[in-house]
Design an enzyme around this catalytic site. Structure first.
Site, PDB file in Angstrom:
ATOM      1  N   LYS A  39      -5.855  -4.206   5.526  1.00 46.29           N
ATOM      2  CA  LYS A  39      -7.101  -4.972   5.519  1.00 46.29           C
ATOM      3  C   LYS A  39      -7.114  -5.924   4.320  1.00 46.29           C
ATOM      4  O   LYS A  39      -7.407  -7.091   4.443  1.00 46.29           O
ATOM      5  CB  LYS A  39      -8.265  -3.984   5.455  1.00 46.29           C
ATOM      6  CG  LYS A  39      -9.616  -4.587   5.672  1.00 46.29           C
ATOM      7  CD  LYS A  39     -10.638  -3.476   5.849  1.00 46.29           C
ATOM      8  CE  LYS A  39     -12.035  -3.977   5.658  1.00 46.29           C
ATOM      9  NZ  LYS A  39     -13.036  -2.925   5.784  1.00 46.29           N
ATOM     10  N   GLY A  54     -11.663   0.710   7.223  1.00 50.60           N
ATOM     11  CA  GLY A  54     -10.271   1.045   7.526  1.00 50.60           C
ATOM     12  C   GLY A  54     -10.131   2.296   8.371  1.00 50.60           C
ATOM     13  O   GLY A  54      -9.392   2.330   9.355  1.00 50.60           O
ATOM     14  N   ARG A  55     -10.864   3.341   8.023  1.00 49.77           N
ATOM     15  CA  ARG A  55     -10.692   4.632   8.716  1.00 49.77           C
ATOM     16  C   ARG A  55     -11.324   4.644  10.111  1.00 49.77           C
ATOM     17  O   ARG A  55     -11.214   5.632  10.822  1.00 49.77           O
ATOM     18  CB  ARG A  55     -11.222   5.771   7.848  1.00 49.77           C
ATOM     19  CG  ARG A  55     -12.632   5.595   7.324  1.00 49.77           C
ATOM     20  CD  ARG A  55     -12.928   6.614   6.224  1.00 49.77           C
ATOM     21  NE  ARG A  55     -14.255   6.440   5.634  1.00 49.77           N
ATOM     22  CZ  ARG A  55     -14.527   5.605   4.644  1.00 49.77           C
ATOM     23  NH1 ARG A  55     -13.587   4.828   4.145  1.00 49.77           N
ATOM     24  NH2 ARG A  55     -15.749   5.517   4.144  1.00 49.77           N
ATOM     25  N   HIS A 108      -0.154  32.161  14.255  1.00 56.57           N
ATOM     26  CA  HIS A 108       0.909  32.914  13.579  1.00 56.57           C
ATOM     27  C   HIS A 108       1.056  32.460  12.140  1.00 56.57           C
ATOM     28  O   HIS A 108       2.076  32.719  11.502  1.00 56.57           O
ATOM     29  CB  HIS A 108       2.227  32.725  14.335  1.00 56.57           C
ATOM     30  CG  HIS A 108       2.112  33.140  15.771  1.00 56.57           C
ATOM     31  ND1 HIS A 108       2.351  34.432  16.190  1.00 56.57           N
ATOM     32  CD2 HIS A 108       1.718  32.448  16.866  1.00 56.57           C
ATOM     33  CE1 HIS A 108       2.142  34.503  17.499  1.00 56.57           C
ATOM     34  NE2 HIS A 108       1.745  33.322  17.933  1.00 56.57           N
ATOM     35  N   GLU A 135       1.162   0.542  -1.822  1.00 55.25           N
ATOM     36  CA  GLU A 135       2.144   1.201  -0.962  1.00 55.25           C
ATOM     37  C   GLU A 135       2.635   0.259   0.138  1.00 55.25           C
ATOM     38  O   GLU A 135       3.833   0.121   0.377  1.00 55.25           O
ATOM     39  CB  GLU A 135       1.518   2.445  -0.298  1.00 55.25           C
ATOM     40  CG  GLU A 135       1.219   3.596  -1.235  1.00 55.25           C
ATOM     41  CD  GLU A 135      -0.161   3.515  -1.864  1.00 55.25           C
ATOM     42  OE1 GLU A 135      -0.756   2.415  -1.899  1.00 55.25           O
ATOM     43  OE2 GLU A 135      -0.638   4.567  -2.347  1.00 55.25           O
TER      44      GLU A 135
HETATM   45  O1  F6P Z   1      -7.286   3.835  -0.705  1.00 58.50           O
HETATM   46  C1  F6P Z   1      -8.149   3.995   0.359  1.00 58.50           C
HETATM   47  C2  F6P Z   1      -8.122   2.843   1.291  1.00 58.50           C
HETATM   48  O2  F6P Z   1      -8.900   1.805   0.798  1.00 58.50           O
HETATM   49  C3  F6P Z   1      -8.591   3.273   2.667  1.00 58.50           C
HETATM   50  O3  F6P Z   1      -9.963   3.293   2.798  1.00 58.50           O
HETATM   51  C4  F6P Z   1      -7.889   2.315   3.543  1.00 58.50           C
HETATM   52  O4  F6P Z   1      -7.874   2.751   4.858  1.00 58.50           O
HETATM   53  C5  F6P Z   1      -6.538   2.278   2.898  1.00 58.50           C
HETATM   54  O5  F6P Z   1      -6.815   2.343   1.521  1.00 58.50           O
HETATM   55  C6  F6P Z   1      -5.654   1.106   3.213  1.00 58.50           C
HETATM   56  O6  F6P Z   1      -6.228  -0.102   2.833  1.00 58.50           O
HETATM   57  P1  F6P Z   1      -5.672  -1.479   3.357  1.00 58.50           P
HETATM   58  O7  F6P Z   1      -5.819  -1.507   4.840  1.00 58.50           O
HETATM   59  O8  F6P Z   1      -6.502  -2.530   2.676  1.00 58.50           O
HETATM   60  O9  F6P Z   1      -4.225  -1.584   2.964  1.00 58.50           O
END
Ligand code: F6P
Length: 522
Positions: A209, A269-270, A386, A215
């Site tokens: 987003k 995002g979620r 289990h 990452e």
């Molecule tokens: O670190 C949390 C967060 O902001 C989430 O809410 C989001 O889904 C995720 O990082 C990834 O963010 P982006 O889509 O901006 O890379």
């Protein structure tokens, strides 16, 4: 218009619930079922191909009425109105919360900043369809003229967990494309995916987003450098597409303008798998199945908006969760799907639920004095029987559990399915009704082990009286999966309203990011 502020603990219903809890607390589930032989059919809600049986909860009709009273006291109906019509209910970020608009097929306009967002949604859906069709059919070629065989989704959090969970859940419906997911900044994750793919036949979907997430950008750069070892910079357009709100950063990365799919700041995002964030879903199972997923969610949206609260699946699930969290002091909830296809559901729901409702300041900005967000965990049945179910059956903690099942299996191994569903039923019965001293005594006697009674009896007793919900679908299909996800999305919303918190920001994840940046600079 903003959401109203009501401290739930100051409502009449909360006071009554507290008194009621003290009376009901000593009544067991066995007694509740003995008192009313019709209980199983009374505490049940059916919605087409899904049925919620919530009879094995520590509630009476009065509990339900009082909980519905609580929902009324916090003006839930009005909040639902605001949620669906695009009010700025994510007030701390100044945004509407409109993932429901992504699956709405109604003609009714939804205005954000005075403009109808529906046309944008439809245009994007058409773009997803055209793109997916081209890649799946082989019309879209890689830089050496070969068809695409693999897709790599590069994203994290909401830009990864939803699509990853759904692609796994709908594996039965998959086409010939193999879809992989890279999320972690830990380099071995990307390295392992790169080992499986060929640059000539792989499409990379960068989902972010913000397009600033450490990452995702690290993984995207590593992958681009790997790609450029065999291809040229002019080939990037054929192999990299992006889903983002940050167009400038996307173009800087070298992605062709035509290959950018929009995201909007009125979708968190979620909750974004219904948008172009779900592109890898559409690629994996085809656009028609993606549309079915959206349709399932839309059906739950209508149910949630229209059904009376005591007949409303997301509302009832939310009220039960509040009951255990705030009155019984339960801290966690288990999500237990009885299908291997839903193995990624608990992780997906951990973000959806815990990032949303893990808040300790109310909508006034005041420190909260009651419990909010539940801790979510779980795994698939029967494997977890289990593993951790010992603690759920005989441990000291109260752990409400959602058992998610399907009447029909997908591959049709009937014998397996009968065994699976027998276990599904058995677990809920064991949790609710347990095994008494008398039953253990009789069992030992029958087995000729009467001499062991003194030694073994207390260990073999199951107290029971442990709650569960049965969420039973006819079959795992794209549509029924859409329903399941939407049920939990609305459950989250209802709990946020009752707890008087802002469910749609996530400032709690920021400090760690900032500190990591500082540490990295040193
Ligand atoms: O670190 C949390 C967060 O902001 C989430 O809410 C989001 O889904 C995720 O990082 C990834 O963010 P982006 O889509 O901006 O890379």
């Amino acid at each position: 218009m903003a959401l109203i502020n009501t401290n739930p603990t100051q409502t009449e219903s909360w006071k009554k619930l507290t008194e009621h809890f003290n009376q009901l607390n000593t009544t067991t589930l066995t007694e509740l079922f003995q008192e009313d032989s019709d209980r199983a059919s009374k505490f049940k809600i059916a919605l087409d191909d899904v049925e919620l049986d919530y009879s094995k909860n520590k509630i009476s009709k009065e509990t339900l009425d009082l909980l519905v009273g609580l929902a009324n006291d916090v003006q839930l109906k009005d909040a639902i109105e605001k949620y669906f019509s695009g009010d700025t209910i994510n007030a701390t970020e100044g945004r509407a919360v409109l993932h429901t608009a992504l699956r709405s097929t109604s003609e009714e306009a939804i205005l954000v900043d005075g403009k109808d967002i529906k046309p944008k949604v439809q245009t994007t859906l058409r773009k997803i369809r055209a793109f997916s069709n081209k890649v799946i059919s082989g019309k879209w070629k890689g830089y050496t003229g070969k068809n695409i065989t693999d897709v790599v989704n590069i994203g994290i959090g909401g830009s990864d967990l939803g699509p990853d969970m759904v692609v796994e859940a709908l594996k039965f419906y998959k086409n010939k494309l193999n879809v992989h997911f890279v999320s972690n900044v830990e380099g071995d994750h990307v390295a392992e995916v790169l080992r499986k793919i060929n640059p000539e036949t792989t499409l990379f979907v960068i989902v972010s987003k913000t397009f600033t997430t450490q990452e995702t950008i690290s993984n995207a750069n590593t992958i681009k450098n790997w790609f450029l070892k065999s291809a040229s910079i002019f080939d990037v357009a054929k192999h990299f597409v992006a889903v983002s709100t940050n167009l400038e950063a996307v173009y800087d990365f070298g992605i062709d303008k035509n290959n950018v799919f929009p995201m909007w700041n009125w979708v968190g995002g979620r909750f974004s798998l219904w948008s172009a964030v779900g592109l890898s879903i559409s690629l994996a199972v085809g656009f028609d199945n993606f549309k079915e997923l959206l349709q399932g969610a839309e059906e739950v949206d209508s149910h949630f908006k229209e059904a009376e609260f005591d007949q409303n699946i997301p509302v009832v699930l939310a009220l039960l969760s509040v009951w255990y969290n705030n009155f019984y002091g339960a801290e966690t909830e288990a999500i237990l799907p009885y299908t291997q296809y839903l193995s990624k559901l608990p992780a997906y729901l951990q973000q959806a639920i815990m990032e949303s409702n893990g808040k300790s300041v109310d909508r006034n900005g005041d420190k909260i004095t009651y419990q909010t967000g539940t801790i979510i965990w779980g795994s698939t049945g029967t494997n977890m029987q289990h593993a951790f179910m010992q603690l759920v059956h005989q441990g000291t903690k109260l752990i409400p559990a959602d058992f998610i099942g399907y009447k029909e299996s997908l591959h049709g191994y009937e014998d397996h399915h009968r065994k699976l569903m027998a276990n599904y039923e058995a677990q809920m019965q064991a949790l609710a009704f347990g095994k008494t001293k008398e039953e253990v005594h009789l069992e030992l006697k029958t087995n000729g082990d009467l001499d062991k009674v003194n030694q073994l009896l207390p260990f073999k007793v199951f107290e029971g009286n442990r709650p569960s919900n049965a969420i039973l679908f006819d079959k795992l299909t794209p549509k029924s999966l859409g329903k399941l996800i939407a049920i939990y999305e609305h459950k989250i919303f209802v709990q946020g309203i009752i707890w008087n918190i802002y469910s749609y920001d996530q400032f709690g994840v920021e400090l760690g990011k900032e500190l990591a940046k500082k540490i990295l600079k040193n």
